[in-house]
Design a protein around this motif. Sequence first.
Motif, short mmCIF file in Angstrom:
data_model
loop_
_atom_site.label_atom_id
_atom_site.label_comp_id
_atom_site.label_asym_id
_atom_site.label_seq_id
_atom_site.Cartn_x
_atom_site.Cartn_y
_atom_site.Cartn_z
N SER A 44 0.86 -1.17 0.00
CA SER A 44 0.00 0.00 0.00
C SER A 44 0.89 1.22 0.00
N LEU A 45 0.51 2.21 -0.78
CA LEU A 45 1.34 3.39 -0.96
C LEU A 45 0.54 4.65 -0.63
N GLY A 51 0.87 12.14 -6.33
CA GLY A 51 1.40 11.00 -7.03
C GLY A 51 2.78 11.21 -7.62
N ALA A 52 3.41 12.36 -7.38
CA ALA A 52 4.76 12.59 -7.89
C ALA A 52 5.76 11.67 -7.20
N SER A 53 5.54 11.38 -5.90
CA SER A 53 6.38 10.43 -5.17
C SER A 53 5.48 9.64 -4.22
N TRP A 54 5.95 8.44 -3.84
CA TRP A 54 5.15 7.52 -3.05
C TRP A 54 5.95 6.96 -1.88
N THR A 55 5.27 6.67 -0.78
CA THR A 55 5.87 6.03 0.39
C THR A 55 5.06 4.79 0.72
N SER A 56 5.74 3.67 0.99
CA SER A 56 5.06 2.43 1.37
C SER A 56 4.59 2.52 2.81
N PHE A 57 3.43 1.90 3.06
CA PHE A 57 2.98 1.73 4.44
C PHE A 57 3.82 0.64 5.05
#
Length: 195
Positions: A44-45, A51-57
Amino acid sequence: YSTNDGGATWTPLGVTGYASDVYYNSSNGLLFLGLRPVEQNGTSLVSSNGGASWTSFPSQADENGFTFVSGQVGILTAHTVPFYRTLDGGKTWMNLNYTLHSWSAAAEAGTNTIVAAQDWTSAIFASTDAGATWSYMSDVGSGLTGCVQTGPCNVYVQAGDGIYNSGDLLHWTQLNGPGNESDTRFCVGAQAIYA
């Protein structure tokens, strides 16, 4: 992908994989994306910049769908792992230690009620405390898709033999309409149901 011009053009968001759900929390601007299955490094992000960058949960994989009862309180349903819950708009998530194969739950507007349909079965479950605890409610249809939608005074589910609605989660009316397979979605609009 995202669009800012009504769908005339689309921009890739730099994430690849099998997306199970996307949810935008308008109260804090966070964009959530569920990727699965776990065999394909599902996760899950969250993005705070469109949406330019994402971090995982952390510690979350193989999740399915997001639903919120308010801008702060929501859940993330699962495929084979426990549900998660947020109390701060999705900044942090806690494991509920509750597992139910549910594709896409739905929150009833103006309440703390969340309804989930168990994929591949006919079982409906509900939480009246914003996802903290869950109860079996009833069976409906033949082979639920796992998608639940809410509308004025009713909850809708889709099964292999059509679409059903209920006002109390105990008694269901078949609306005919197309059936579908598990892990598919339909939409309830103000004047129409799209399946």
